[in-house]
Design an enzyme around this catalytic site. Sequence first.
Site, PDB file in Angstrom:
ATOM      1  N   PHE A 151       0.858  -1.189   0.000  1.00  0.00           N
ATOM      2  CA  PHE A 151       0.000   0.000   0.000  1.00  0.00           C
ATOM      3  C   PHE A 151       0.887   1.230   0.000  1.00  0.00           C
ATOM      4  CE2 PHE A 151      -2.193   3.250   2.574  1.00  0.00           C
ATOM      5  CZ  PHE A 151      -3.471   3.284   2.031  1.00  0.00           C
TER       6      PHE A 151
ATOM      7  N   GLY B  53       4.060  12.685   5.168  1.00  0.00           N
ATOM      8  CA  GLY B  53       3.808  11.634   6.137  1.00  0.00           C
ATOM      9  C   GLY B  53       2.433  11.779   6.750  1.00  0.00           C
TER      10      GLY B  53
ATOM     11  N   ILE C 162       7.235   1.503   3.006  1.00  0.00           N
ATOM     12  CA  ILE C 162       6.130   0.686   2.513  1.00  0.00           C
ATOM     13  C   ILE C 162       6.353  -0.781   2.886  1.00  0.00           C
ATOM     14  CG2 ILE C 162       4.748   0.071   0.513  1.00  0.00           C
ATOM     15  CD1 ILE C 162       4.831   3.103   1.209  1.00  0.00           C
TER      16      ILE C 162
ATOM     17  N   GLU D 232       0.506   4.237  10.696  1.00  0.00           N
ATOM     18  CA  GLU D 232      -0.964   4.271  10.624  1.00  0.00           C
ATOM     19  C   GLU D 232      -1.528   5.419  11.466  1.00  0.00           C
ATOM     20  OE1 GLU D 232      -2.095   2.285   8.506  1.00  0.00           O
ATOM     21  OE2 GLU D 232      -0.870   0.484   8.478  1.00  0.00           O
TER      22      GLU D 232
END
Length: 438
Positions: free
Chosen positions: A177, A185, A213, A414
């Site tokens: 992804f 960022g 990644i 995340e």
Amino acid sequence: MALRGVSVRLLSRGPGLHVLRTWVSSAAQTEKGGRTQSQLAKSSRPEFDWQDPLVLEEQLTTDEILIRDTFRTYCQERLMPRILLANRNEVFHREIISEMGELGVLGPTIKGYGCAGVSSVAYGLLARELERVDSGYRSAMSVQSSLVMHPIYAYGSEEQRQKYLPQLAKGELLGCFGLTEPNSGSDPSSMETRAHYNSSNKSYTLNGTKTWITNSPMADLFVVWARCEDGCIRGFLLEKGMRGLSAPRIQGKFSLRASATGMIIMDGVEVPEENVLPGASSLGGPFGCLNNARYGIAWGVLGASEFCLHTARQYALDRMQFGVPLARNQLIQKKLADMLTEITLGLHACLQLGRLKDQDKAAPEMVSLLKRNNCGKALDIARQARDMLGGNGISDEYHVIRHAMNLEAVNTYEGTHDIHALILGRAITGIQAFTASK
């Protein structure tokens, strides 16, 4: 039922089925015997089980327990023995994804297309068991499931779903992804990757670089987000071997060493129009993917925390200092109590969130709350456990330092700890504080 189907699939294909049945039988005998002795010695007042303080077990379905226990056997028998050297040598074993595909745990909440269609809680339990071994392994599964399979399922065409999802579910294809960039960022809206439409042959030309990644150096399929000429951000499906596409590995990590991490470099990559995800045209697309991944992370880090708690507890019981076990020390007992409290609260919050997700009642802010809380608490627990092991705490043979270093990254990716605070702050006040000018 799909849920029952995956239970049968896990049991019929999973390694260690005999071990699982033996363990369940033994546990039942022990529990039965224990209750008999307790009834003879005590009154019938409820007993406290420190390994399940608020009785999570009774709130899970039979299928969820079966799926969790079978996957736990796989993780402990097949993954735990190889993680020490994998982490030391900075190696990710590609066959792990194939093994998970055989078990049916990739994209497990998706219905159809060769996927299991299990509950969100079952998915969380899988993430918890996997991260009990290593955050890098859980990262690989999370990316495959939430960041690659989910966008194809949620935003893709039926042709794209039929083409990619069955192979991804089996682990025949490995995906990655691409959102984060060297200069973009926490603010993905500032991405520099561009997609130029070629009307002559109905294709897009992509130029740009993505970094940090997971899975990219070994990926067969790349879900890349780029800004188009109309200003919209769209998702593109790039395949390994496309001209101008490369994915160099990032070396020298001190965290997530058993996970393959790299870049995605696009130098005039031509992508056919049919490889555009038709259902996403804004940041809502990648954010929807991240929301799913963050949910799995909230569960996963508690598995790492539980490993650290159990290791610290056993060490404190075994280690003799000043003629008594370390566990005799009040400070040690307080630390263990603090760890247990945070893990227990986190698990039951995750359970509630999972049930809400399956009822389509889970707001993104709920996920941010638990991702932020559980990652921060997990990192604190790992650091505390490392300290409790003294000098041995920095040895990778005890595994605690590996979890601590992994969780440094998990607390960041995340959505950083502070970004999730701003998401919650906006919900509380109605004022966004991401930028000063808006």
